[in-house]
Every structure is written in C-alpha cells, then in structure tokens.
Design a protein around this motif. Structure first.
Motif, short mmCIF file in Angstrom:
data_model
loop_
_atom_site.label_atom_id
_atom_site.label_comp_id
_atom_site.label_asym_id
_atom_site.label_seq_id
_atom_site.Cartn_x
_atom_site.Cartn_y
_atom_site.Cartn_z
N GLY A 186 0.80 -1.22 0.00
CA GLY A 186 0.00 0.00 0.00
C GLY A 186 0.83 1.27 0.00
O GLY A 186 0.39 2.31 -0.49
N ALA A 187 2.03 1.20 0.56
CA ALA A 187 2.94 2.35 0.55
C ALA A 187 4.00 2.21 -0.53
O ALA A 187 4.47 3.22 -1.08
N LEU A 188 4.38 0.97 -0.85
CA LEU A 188 5.47 0.74 -1.81
C LEU A 188 5.13 1.27 -3.20
O LEU A 188 5.94 1.96 -3.83
N VAL A 235 5.09 14.54 -2.00
CA VAL A 235 5.44 14.97 -3.36
C VAL A 235 4.34 14.58 -4.34
O VAL A 235 3.98 15.36 -5.23
N PHE A 236 3.80 13.38 -4.18
CA PHE A 236 2.72 12.94 -5.07
C PHE A 236 1.51 13.87 -4.96
O PHE A 236 0.93 14.29 -5.97
N ALA A 237 1.14 14.21 -3.72
CA ALA A 237 0.00 15.10 -3.51
C ALA A 237 0.30 16.49 -4.06
O ALA A 237 -0.55 17.11 -4.72
N ILE A 267 2.40 19.23 3.99
CA ILE A 267 2.24 17.82 4.37
C ILE A 267 3.49 17.33 5.10
O ILE A 267 3.41 16.61 6.10
N THR A 268 4.68 17.73 4.62
CA THR A 268 5.92 17.29 5.25
C THR A 268 6.04 17.78 6.68
O THR A 268 6.51 17.06 7.57
N ARG A 307 2.55 9.01 8.42
CA ARG A 307 2.24 8.15 7.27
C ARG A 307 1.86 8.96 6.04
O ARG A 307 2.15 8.58 4.92
N LEU A 308 1.20 10.10 6.24
CA LEU A 308 0.80 10.92 5.10
C LEU A 308 1.99 11.61 4.46
O LEU A 308 1.94 12.01 3.29
#
Length: 601
Positions: A54-56, A231-233, A218-219, A225-226
């Motif tokens: 799910g994270a990979l 970067v994707f968001a 976000i960082t 976990r978020l």
C-alpha cells in the motif's frame, strides 16, 4: 540481524549449489572494519525495511514519475540538433529502458550496485555533447560517445577508494550544497515561468507555489504516514492548478492521443565512428559524473546513518560502476547519457523513506514505461511550474544538508577558506555570465555551480593541506591537571586538522584518564609526553613515558580493587581504558613505554 548475516542465511536456505555460487558472486563482500550504522529516528522506511504494498507502489511511482519527467533533456538535445521525430522517440524509449535497468542494479546490494535508493535519470550536463555528436554524426555517433563514456566510468571507478583523503566532509558538504544551488536556477525559472520569456508569469508562479506549498505543508504538519505521499500530492494538486490557470503544455492532449498505447522500442546500434574533437568534452563529463555520484551517495549515506562520519568509498565505487553500466546500455541502444538523480534524494527526504526496494520497484516501472509511448509523452508534458515546485523543495533540502556536513567538523582558518572560496566559485557561475566567455570545450565543466564548487573545494583542500603537520606532541608540565591539558592540546590540534567535534569531545576525557593513570600510579620515571596523529580516518593519541609498561587485565577486576593498593587501582583504570576508545594498546615505542589510544574518525 545485520544485513550480511541475513544475506548469508538466505543463501543457505536455498539449498541449491548453483544458486549459491551465483549469489556469492553477486553479493558484495562484507566491509571489514565498518561500524554498525545507527538508524535516524525520523526514518519511516529504512534501507533494509520491508515496505507494505500500500505504501510501496505510491512511493516507487513518485520516483519513477519524477525520473521520467527528465526525459525532457534528451528531447531538448534532439530538438536543438533537429533530429527526426521517429529517432527522437527511439532515443527516449531506449533511455527509459537503460535507466530503469541501471536503477534496479544500483538499488540492489550486489558487487556492482551501491545498495542505496539512487535513481538514474538522463544527465542534463550531457546536452552539449549530445547536440554536437548528433550534429556531426547523427544518433549513431551520439550512441558511440555514450558507450565510450560508460566504459571510461568502469575504469575510473577503480580510483574512487583512494580519493577518501581528498574528500573530507567539508568538501562533500560543499558539493552537496552546490548540488542544491545547481537545481535552484532551473527550479526558479520553471516556477516563475521564465523558461518561456523574460517576464514572470503569474499563473505559472501560482501553480508552482501550490505545488511546493502542499509538499511543505504535508511534510511539516501532516501525520507521519501521510508524509510518504507529500510529493505525489503536491504534484497532483499543482498539475490541476496549472491546468485550471492555463499554465499547462499547449497541445498536450493532441500529443498524448497521437502516441500509441503499447509499442516495442525501436533500438539503434552505435556506429563505430569517432570524433576526436569530442574527446575532451567526454573526459569532462566523466569527471562531472564522478563528482555528482559522490555528492548523491554522501547525501544518501547521511540520510541512513544518524552518526555519519565520512564517505563510504566502496559504496561510491559501486555507484560509479553502475553508472558506467547504465551508459554502456544507453550506448548500445542509442539512448541518452544518464547519471544519478539529486531530485530523488530530495524526494526520499520528503517521504523519509530510503528503502532500496522502493528504488527497485521504481526501476521496474521506468523500464515498463519504455513500452508505453503514451505514458512517456504524458509524463514529459507535466507542467513546467509543477516540476519547478518539486525542484525548489529538493534544492532547499540539499543546500541545508550540505551546510550540515560542513559544520560537522571543526573549521580551522584553512578550512574556512576552502569552504568559503569554493562556495563563491560555485555561486559565480550561477550569478554571472562567465560560462559563455570560455572556450566551447570547457563550457560543460563550468556550466553548473556543482562542478565548479566541488572541483574548487577538492583543489583548495589539497593546496591548504600543505604545511599541516599530521603529528604533534607536547610534554606534560609538572603539576599540570590532566583534563585541562588534554582538552587544550586536543582542541588546538583538532582545529588545525579539522577533526570531527564529537571525536575530539570523546577523546578528551579518555586521554585525561590515561594521563592520570600514568601520573598517579608512579610508574613514570621522568616527564610524560602526549602525542597525537591524525590521518582523516583515525585519531591516535599516545601517552609516552620512561618506565614500566602498563598491562590491562583480560577480565574485569572486581570493584574491591579500587580499595586496594596503587597497582590494583592502576590495573582497574587500565581495564577501563580498553572500553573508552575504539582500540587501546600497551607497549613500547622507541625504547619508551607507551599507551596508544585510537579513535575512529
């Protein structure tokens, strides 16, 4: 369980002699003398961690997406050289295949891969060479130059280990900071919309601010976990904002629609022709790649080790070797010269995820994209302001990471000038139009702050080392207190040699205890001398005196020994010395008794 033990256990479990032999050939030999790395507490997924699917997948997709966007570099070279569209498409597919394979090899811990999360991308510094090669002999000559560069990198990798003395942390810190400065110019140009003209575009600026703002928010503020998807968001929201504001690529939909969904790459073999006029430029690119690889690997090492001390040259050597293999693949398939991505380092920092499995999966994705022309076209059409926002975040991280490396050592006057003058040299390329005034063959070497700043630091470090005595000694005055004397002596020499602050701080009380041991036990017949030697990897401190050689017991004495006579107390203190330094020996040197204390640097 340490990694090398897990690897050997896994090999034994297979039970197949043929497979065992292959794995022994591929797995790197254990690095003798390497200390155990301490994992930084902020890491979510460390180097050897198992990452859930799910994270990979999202983490790997972010690295793959960012890497493929840099296919814009071969597009720029092909456009400048007026390469036909079919050959340009072939070059992009071949490049994607090659950097995907190289990324997989680089991230696996083998005899030829660094084992770090290091992603390969098309090298921006190779654009001038590619344009000249394409203009002189077409795609075949460009492929041949790339092949020769790859072969040269395989040989230059053998020279990496002896370079440790030339690359102390302050030199590596300058290189990492200049890596960030090198990204600042393209980041700001894209972020402000200056890549299309001389005026700032408000829509481009807003899209870029949305991208970097989401990433930073976000960082900094989101749950742990978020942060993995920062970067994707940021890229997704920035892309939407850019499209809404009209800051996207014109004609993007038509270009994507015209590309086929699935197609076999059309590969072209190199033509066996040479252009001697390109050899100096090729040599400069090999040197530039070496500096770039060292900067990236140092950044990744520091990210994975909370107690990082110095560059691990065997890993850097394997990283250079894999870069050579990647460029040989590019040369054999008419791809574009590649190197390591500094942007992926910033992405790993943003997500606090450095697991090598992420890089392996990202490499598989990049390789698969070579068979998906529509995906290649789409990713190369990511709005420029969005890429600018991502690069701004990466540049900011690298500048600060380099400063942290520089300040990790005690800065003498010599090292202040090494760092200061090198930073000024790198900034001069970013701030002044100096590159155009140089001969064409030298322009790539002076094209980025990274190459100028890093090479200046290496040269100045060699120059300012002239006259530095690597050994020093002092006689302990009668009645002097051990701790203040050891502190003043070691701090002065630490400043002169540029030793790490934590190493000097750890050595002071241990050396003071050794002085007290010799002075209080009464075994010294005459003056006591304190000597120190530094060689970038070790700090050796010796307490030298005339008299009986002290011996440390092999087993721990009982606490009652502290209540015994002076000899029992000295024996207990000698035993304690063996646990306060990395190595201690008792013996004679030059006819005098000596206690030698070694501290790893």
């Amino acid at each position: 369980m340490p990694e090398k033990h897990r690897s050997r256990a896994g090999t034994r479990l297979l039970g197949l002699p043929g497979v065992d032999r292959v794995l022994k050939m591929l797995l790197p030999p254990p690095d003798r003398g390497m200390r155990v790395e301490r994992r930084p507490p902020s890491l979510v997924y460390g180097l050897d961690d198992v990452v859930p699917a799910g994270a990979l997948i999202p983490l790997a997709a972010q690295h793959a997406m960012l890497a493929v966007t840099f296919l814009i570099y071969p597009v720029l070279a092909a456009t400048e050289a007026r390469l036909p569209a079919d050959q340009t498409s072939s070059m992009l597919s071949a490049c994607a295949m090659s950097i995907g394979i190289a990324t997989i090899i680089q991230c696996l811990r083998t005899r030829i891969g660094s084992g770090y999360l290091a992603v390969h991308i098309p090298a921006p510094g190779a654009i001038p060479l590619a344009v000249q090669a394409l203009s002189l002999g077409g795609i075949g000559l460009m492929a041949m130059t790339t092949l020769l560069i790859g072969i040269s990198q395989l040989f230059i990798a053998r020279l990496v280990r002896p370079l440790r003395a030339l690359l102390p942390p302050e030199v590596c810190g300058v290189a990492v900071s200049m890596l960030g400065v090198s990204l600042a110019s393209p980041a700001l140009r894209r972020a402000l919309g200056l890549d299309h003209g001389a005026l700032v575009e408000e829509n481009a600026t807003l899209a870029s601010l949305a991208t970097v703002g989401i990433i930073v928010a976000i960082t900094v503020f989101a749950p742990r976990r978020l942060k993995l998807f920062a970067v994707f968001a940021g890229a997704s929201i920035g892309w939407i904002v850019a499209l809404l504001l009209g800051a996207g690529h014109p004609g993007a939909q038509e270009a994507i629609a015209a590309a086929p969904v699935i197609a076999w790459p059309a590969l072209t073999l190199p033509s066996f022709q040479f252009a001697p006029a390109l050899f100096p430029l090729m040599a400069l690119l090999v040197v530039m790649n070496l500096v770039d690889v060292l900067s990236v690997t140092v950044s990744l090492e520091k990210m994975n080790d909370a107690d990082w001390r110095r560059a691990h040259m065997p890993a850097a050597q394997r990283a250079v070797t894999t870069c050579g293999i990647g460029n040989i693949l590019n040369g054999l398939t008419s791809g574009f010269q590649s190197g390591l991505s500094s942007s992926s380092v910033g992405l790993a920092f943003a997500t606090q995820s450095t697991a090598r499995i992420i890089g392996v999966v990202a490499g598989i994705m990049i390789f698969a994209i070579a068979f998906l022309p529509k995906a290649i076209v789409a990713l190369t059409l990511i709005p420029s302001p969005v890429i600018g926002g991502i690069l701004m975040y990466t540049a900011a991280y690298l500048v600060v990471a380099g400063m942290d490396l520089v300040t990790s050592r005690r800065l003498s006057e010599r090292r202040v000038f090494v760092v200061g003058l090198s930073v000024l040299a790198g900034l001069s390329i970013a701030l002044l139009p100096l590159t155009r005034q140089l001969p064409l063959v030298l322009q790539p070497l002076f094209s980025t702050p990274l190459t100028v700043g890093a090479l200046s630091a290496i040269v100045l470090n060699l120059l300012f080392r002239i006259g530095i005595a690597q050994e020093a000694g002092a006689t302990v005055p009668d009645g002097a207190h051990a701790f203040p004397f050891a502190r003043d002596f070691l701090e002065n020499q630490g400043d002169e040699w540029g030793a790490r602050r934590d190493v000097i701080a750890a050595a002071i009380p241990t050396v003071a205890q050794a002085l007290e041991l010799v002075a209080d036990s009464g075994i010294a017949e005459g003056p006591i001398e304190l000597r120190a030697r530094f060689d970038e990897t070790h700090l050796d401190v010796s307490v030298v005196y005339d008299g009986e050689v002290m011996e440390a017991p092999k087993e721990r004495p009982s606490p009652e020994a502290l209540l015994g006579d002076a000899r029992e107390q000295a024996s207990f203190a000698a035993y304690m010395l063996t646990h306060l330094s990395d190595h201690v020996s008792f013996g004679r040197a030059g006819g005098r008794a000596r206690i030698l204390l070694r501290f790893d640097h």
